[in-house]
Design an enzyme around this catalytic site. Structure first.
Site, mmCIF file in Angstrom:
data_model
loop_
_atom_site.group_PDB
_atom_site.id
_atom_site.type_symbol
_atom_site.label_atom_id
_atom_site.label_comp_id
_atom_site.label_asym_id
_atom_site.label_seq_id
_atom_site.Cartn_x
_atom_site.Cartn_y
_atom_site.Cartn_z
ATOM 1 N N ASP A 45 -2.107 -6.407 4.218
ATOM 2 C CA ASP A 45 -0.926 -6.998 3.583
ATOM 3 C C ASP A 45 0.273 -6.919 4.534
ATOM 4 O O ASP A 45 1.351 -7.426 4.218
ATOM 5 C CB ASP A 45 -0.635 -6.382 2.209
ATOM 6 C CG ASP A 45 -0.363 -4.896 2.267
ATOM 7 O OD1 ASP A 45 -0.481 -4.283 3.350
ATOM 8 O OD2 ASP A 45 -0.014 -4.313 1.206
ATOM 9 N N SER A 46 0.043 -6.342 5.728
ATOM 10 C CA SER A 46 1.031 -6.450 6.814
ATOM 11 C C SER A 46 1.320 -7.912 7.115
ATOM 12 O O SER A 46 2.311 -8.227 7.770
ATOM 13 C CB SER A 46 0.511 -5.746 8.075
ATOM 14 O OG SER A 46 -0.798 -6.182 8.394
ATOM 15 N N ASP A 84 -6.906 -6.302 2.073
ATOM 16 C CA ASP A 84 -5.985 -5.443 1.321
ATOM 17 C C ASP A 84 -5.750 -5.956 -0.092
ATOM 18 O O ASP A 84 -5.621 -7.167 -0.306
ATOM 19 C CB ASP A 84 -4.623 -5.410 2.025
ATOM 20 C CG ASP A 84 -4.416 -4.136 2.815
ATOM 21 O OD1 ASP A 84 -5.097 -3.130 2.533
ATOM 22 O OD2 ASP A 84 -3.559 -4.146 3.721
ATOM 23 N N LYS A 114 -9.419 -2.992 0.399
ATOM 24 C CA LYS A 114 -8.720 -1.749 0.745
ATOM 25 C C LYS A 114 -7.556 -1.579 -0.214
ATOM 26 O O LYS A 114 -6.879 -2.558 -0.541
ATOM 27 C CB LYS A 114 -8.228 -1.785 2.191
ATOM 28 C CG LYS A 114 -7.394 -0.549 2.578
ATOM 29 C CD LYS A 114 -7.182 -0.435 4.074
ATOM 30 C CE LYS A 114 -6.009 -1.202 4.604
ATOM 31 N NZ LYS A 114 -4.705 -0.862 4.010
ATOM 32 N N GLU A 116 -4.205 1.279 -1.267
ATOM 33 C CA GLU A 116 -3.421 2.445 -0.862
ATOM 34 C C GLU A 116 -3.336 3.458 -2.004
ATOM 35 O O GLU A 116 -3.149 3.078 -3.157
ATOM 36 C CB GLU A 116 -2.000 2.005 -0.477
ATOM 37 C CG GLU A 116 -1.978 1.063 0.711
ATOM 38 C CD GLU A 116 -0.572 0.597 1.083
ATOM 39 O OE1 GLU A 116 0.418 1.120 0.515
ATOM 40 O OE2 GLU A 116 -0.471 -0.287 1.945
ATOM 41 N N GLU A 183 -2.889 6.770 7.923
ATOM 42 C CA GLU A 183 -1.765 6.147 8.646
ATOM 43 C C GLU A 183 -0.628 7.140 8.844
ATOM 44 O O GLU A 183 -0.181 7.792 7.883
ATOM 45 C CB GLU A 183 -1.266 4.912 7.874
ATOM 46 C CG GLU A 183 -0.092 4.229 8.594
ATOM 47 C CD GLU A 183 0.222 2.824 8.115
ATOM 48 O OE1 GLU A 183 -0.519 2.278 7.275
ATOM 49 O OE2 GLU A 183 1.228 2.269 8.605
HETATM 50 O O1 KIV Z 1 -1.684 -3.938 6.168
HETATM 51 C C1 KIV Z 1 -2.173 -3.460 7.200
HETATM 52 O O2 KIV Z 1 -2.261 -4.104 8.257
HETATM 53 C C2 KIV Z 1 -2.662 -2.091 7.125
HETATM 54 C C3 KIV Z 1 -2.889 -1.391 8.426
HETATM 55 C C4 KIV Z 1 -1.595 -1.031 9.024
HETATM 56 C C5 KIV Z 1 -3.782 -0.212 8.247
HETATM 57 O O3 KIV Z 1 -2.821 -1.560 6.071
#
Ligand code: KIV
Length: 279
Positions: A45-46, A84, A114, A116, A183
């Site tokens: 989600d970056s 994510d 994924k 968090e 992280e």
């Molecule tokens: O969103 C992302 O790219 C991430 C990485 C920084 C692990 O969660």
């Protein structure tokens, strides 16, 4: 090469082979990453920051993730695609977590999701795994909690915080996660957690003692200058090369030097002669 699966992640933890993961958000980049032999692509989600220009990841939607992940999945023939779950797509309830993880698998064709969070999301992870969807957990500096943390800060530095991180890592493993991203965690602590787990740890700003590493590709290629974390190594300066090429193109267009005959399509001169005579 065959498609990498979560079973390969488990085998690599067992054998001590390091796992490589990098982000991608589109078809062309996914193909380049896949061709390079990298084990896994994270559709992070970056993307909210590096692709869409938001100041954090909170505004990213399920539709954003599905749109980008489905493009990546079409480009990744071998790498395991992990997508994510965006902010508020799983925090609200176990039901939402399973439904939205299911949408990512069905509509975006990811190989895993994924999310968090640590022990407080163990129930969510267990329910998603029970629906036959592999889950990668993510603890330490979890960007969706930036407001709760008061900024992007290293986590686990006090004894109490270090114990909580270890407890979270064990909890997500017990809930069925196949891997866990660590992280911004001190290297010695990340190494200790990695040794305590049977599932692989994927570090970002967590040192060499993790079982694998992940980076955001714009960071490692010098393509995102808004903010560069301490843990990033620049493996190439693609950003400067892109700027040089764009400037050269600009000059060539404005001078009339581009396009030249080799880039043009031909027409029989008799057709042009007839056209002009008929006007
Ligand atoms: O969103 C992302 O790219 C991430 C990485 C920084 C692990 O969660």
């Amino acid at each position: 090469m065959k498609k990498i699966t979560t079973a390969d992640f488990a085998a690599m933890k067992e054998s001590g082979d390091k796992i490589s993961m990098v982000t991608a958000y589109d078809y062309s980049t996914a193909k380049l990453v896949d061709d390079s032999g990298i084990n896994s692509i994270l559709v992070g989600d970056s993307l909210g920051m590096v692709m869409l220009g938001y100041e954090d990841t909170l505004s990213v939607t399920m539709e954003d993730m599905i749109h980008h992940c489905s493009a990546v999945a079409r480009g990744a023939k071998n790498a395991l695609v992990v997508c994510d779950m965006p902010f508020m797509s799983y925090q609200t309830s176990v039901y939402d977590a399973v439904m939205n993880a299911g949408r990512i698998m069905k509509e975006a064709r990811a190989g895993a999701v994924k999310l968090e969070g640590g022990s407080e999301f163990a129930e969510h992870i267990r329910a998603i795994v029970n629906a036959s969807i592999p889950v990668c957990a993510h603890i330490g500096m979890t960007p969706q909690s930036v407001n709760a943390f008061g900024g992007f800060k290293v986590q686990g530095k006090t004894l109490e915080a270090a114990k909580k991180l270890l407890h979270d890592a064990l909890a997500v493993e017990a809930a069925g996660a196949f891997a866990v991203v660590l992280e911004c965690v001190p290297a010695a602590l990340a190494e200790y957690i990695s040794a305590a787990l049977t599932i692989p740890t994927i570090g970002i700003g967590a040192g060499a003692g993790c079982d694998g590493q992940v980076l955001v590709y714009q960071d490692m290629l010098g393509m995102y200058s808004d903010f560069t974390p301490k843990f990033v190594r620049r493996f190439a300066d693609v950003g400067s090369e892109m700027k040089r090429a764009f400037a050269e193109y600009d000059k060539a267009v404005k001078s009339g030097e581009f396009p030249s005959t080799e880039h043009c399509f031909k027409i029989d001169s008799s057709v042009m002669d007839e056209l002009m005579a008929s006007e």
